[in-house]
Design an enzyme around this catalytic site. Structure first.
Site, PDB file in Angstrom:
ATOM      1  N   GLU A  35      10.027 -20.887 -54.657  1.00 29.35           N
ATOM      2  CA  GLU A  35      10.831 -20.393 -53.538  1.00 29.35           C
ATOM      3  C   GLU A  35      11.587 -21.553 -52.907  1.00 29.35           C
ATOM      4  O   GLU A  35      10.994 -22.484 -52.367  1.00 29.35           O
ATOM      5  CB  GLU A  35       9.955 -19.728 -52.478  1.00 29.35           C
ATOM      6  N   LEU A  36      12.905 -21.476 -52.954  1.00 36.64           N
ATOM      7  CA  LEU A  36      13.765 -22.470 -52.327  1.00 36.64           C
ATOM      8  C   LEU A  36      14.167 -21.968 -50.949  1.00 36.64           C
ATOM      9  O   LEU A  36      14.971 -21.040 -50.823  1.00 36.64           O
ATOM     10  CB  LEU A  36      15.010 -22.715 -53.183  1.00 36.64           C
ATOM     11  N   ARG A  37      13.577 -22.549 -49.923  1.00 31.72           N
ATOM     12  CA  ARG A  37      13.970 -22.230 -48.545  1.00 31.72           C
ATOM     13  C   ARG A  37      15.245 -23.002 -48.211  1.00 31.72           C
ATOM     14  O   ARG A  37      15.344 -24.204 -48.471  1.00 31.72           O
ATOM     15  CB  ARG A  37      12.851 -22.612 -47.574  1.00 31.72           C
ATOM     16  N   ARG A  70      15.226 -17.973 -43.990  1.00 29.25           N
ATOM     17  CA  ARG A  70      14.381 -17.352 -42.974  1.00 29.25           C
ATOM     18  C   ARG A  70      14.999 -17.578 -41.601  1.00 29.25           C
ATOM     19  O   ARG A  70      15.163 -18.707 -41.154  1.00 29.25           O
ATOM     20  CB  ARG A  70      12.961 -17.940 -43.022  1.00 29.25           C
ATOM     21  N   HIS A 133       8.446 -10.447 -40.987  1.00 30.04           N
ATOM     22  CA  HIS A 133       7.461 -11.434 -40.536  1.00 30.04           C
ATOM     23  C   HIS A 133       7.224 -11.300 -39.033  1.00 30.04           C
ATOM     24  O   HIS A 133       8.173 -11.183 -38.256  1.00 30.04           O
ATOM     25  CB  HIS A 133       7.943 -12.849 -40.838  1.00 30.04           C
ATOM     26  N   LYS A 160       7.596  -7.282 -48.711  1.00 31.23           N
ATOM     27  CA  LYS A 160       6.698  -8.339 -48.230  1.00 31.23           C
ATOM     28  C   LYS A 160       6.510  -8.204 -46.723  1.00 31.23           C
ATOM     29  O   LYS A 160       7.488  -8.125 -45.970  1.00 31.23           O
ATOM     30  CB  LYS A 160       7.284  -9.712 -48.557  1.00 31.23           C
ATOM     31  N   ARG A 202      -4.299 -14.401 -49.158  1.00 33.54           N
ATOM     32  CA  ARG A 202      -3.563 -15.196 -50.152  1.00 33.54           C
ATOM     33  C   ARG A 202      -4.367 -15.338 -51.443  1.00 33.54           C
ATOM     34  O   ARG A 202      -3.822 -15.206 -52.540  1.00 33.54           O
ATOM     35  CB  ARG A 202      -3.243 -16.579 -49.583  1.00 33.54           C
ATOM     36  N   GLN A 225      -0.800 -21.619 -45.529  1.00 34.72           N
ATOM     37  CA  GLN A 225      -0.501 -21.972 -46.918  1.00 34.72           C
ATOM     38  C   GLN A 225      -1.396 -23.111 -47.387  1.00 34.72           C
ATOM     39  O   GLN A 225      -1.668 -24.041 -46.635  1.00 34.72           O
ATOM     40  CB  GLN A 225       0.967 -22.380 -47.076  1.00 34.72           C
TER      41      GLN A 225
END
Length: 238
Positions: A35-37, A70, A133, A160, A202, A225
């Site tokens: 995942e490239l934020r 985000r 979120h 998600k 997770r 995380q």
């Protein structure tokens, strides 16, 4: 129990440095999706994203590439207006090498515009992760189920939902909502109970019907995380 892919989140500043590539390569066996934020890059452009994707494509056969902007509203750094945000998401469809694109859901979105963008992304063979979120709390069970239901109406590949727990019942409600939804809907589901309290969501994602679990490469990019190497080892236990 479902098959779970491990997502490694990275948030580079402006460019993909060689040191980051080395860190990714060191964990390559643990990564299914990278995942490239991009929300941490002020006034990020499609050209900047394309340049980063080009550098990551060297390793791309090993994993899929997910791009995420985000917004600040949902816990990120992004400060684009809603129109600028949606324009950016739509334009990402033109970048070769991107496999998956995250698009946020809010209760007050323009449903028709959101659907047009999602359909547009899918026409360019991008898998869509529609996400919501809540970094403050975990809504009641019926509200969690309602959010899953509203998001899946856009026919994405993934839905998600990530929420912040304050007690073990919050964690259980998220897991129950995810489990129920995964049994009744066609799209893939992701449910995350953030922070250390929700770590079980997770590591045991697949037990409750989840399809993706998010980890980090060194520095956590979201509460709770853990490094993808540890996460992969935990996921395979279930």
């Amino acid at each position: 129990m479902t098959h779970v892919e491990v997502v490694a989140t990275i948030a580079p500043q402006l460019s993909i440095e060689e040191t980051l590539i080395q860190k990714i390569n060191h964990r390559i066996d643990a990564i299914d999706v990278l995942e490239l934020r991009i929300d941490q890059i002020e006034n990020v452009t499609v050209d900047q994203v394309a340049e980063m994707i080009t550098k990551l494509k060297v390793m791309q056969d090993s994993f899929k590439l997910l791009v995420t902007y985000r917004t600040k509203l949902q816990g990120g750094y992004g400060q684009f207006t809603n129109d600028s945000y949606l324009n950016l998401i739509s334009d990402l469809a033109n970048i070769n090498g991107i496999d998956m694109i995250d698009i946020e859901w809010q209760a007050d979105i323009d449903i028709e515009k959101h659907q047009r963008i999602i359909t547009h992304l899918q026409q360019y063979n991008k898998e869509v992760v529609i996400s919501h979120h809540n970094f403050e709390s975990t809504p009641p069970l019926d509200e969690l189920q309602f959010i899953f239901f509203k998001m899946q109406k856009f026919n994405p590949e993934y839905v998600k939902l990530a929420v912040m727990p304050h007690n073990k019942n919050d964690v259980l409600n998220l897991l129950q909502a995810m489990s129920t939804f995964s049994d009744t809907m066609d799209c893939k589901v992701v449910g995350i109970s953030m922070s250390k309290l929700g770590l079980i969501s997770r590591t045991a994602q697949g037990v409750f019907g989840g399809a993706l679990t998010y980890g980090c490469i060194g520095v956590p990019q979201a509460p709770g995380q853990i490094d993808v190497t540890d996460l992969k080892a935990q996921v395979t236990l279930y």
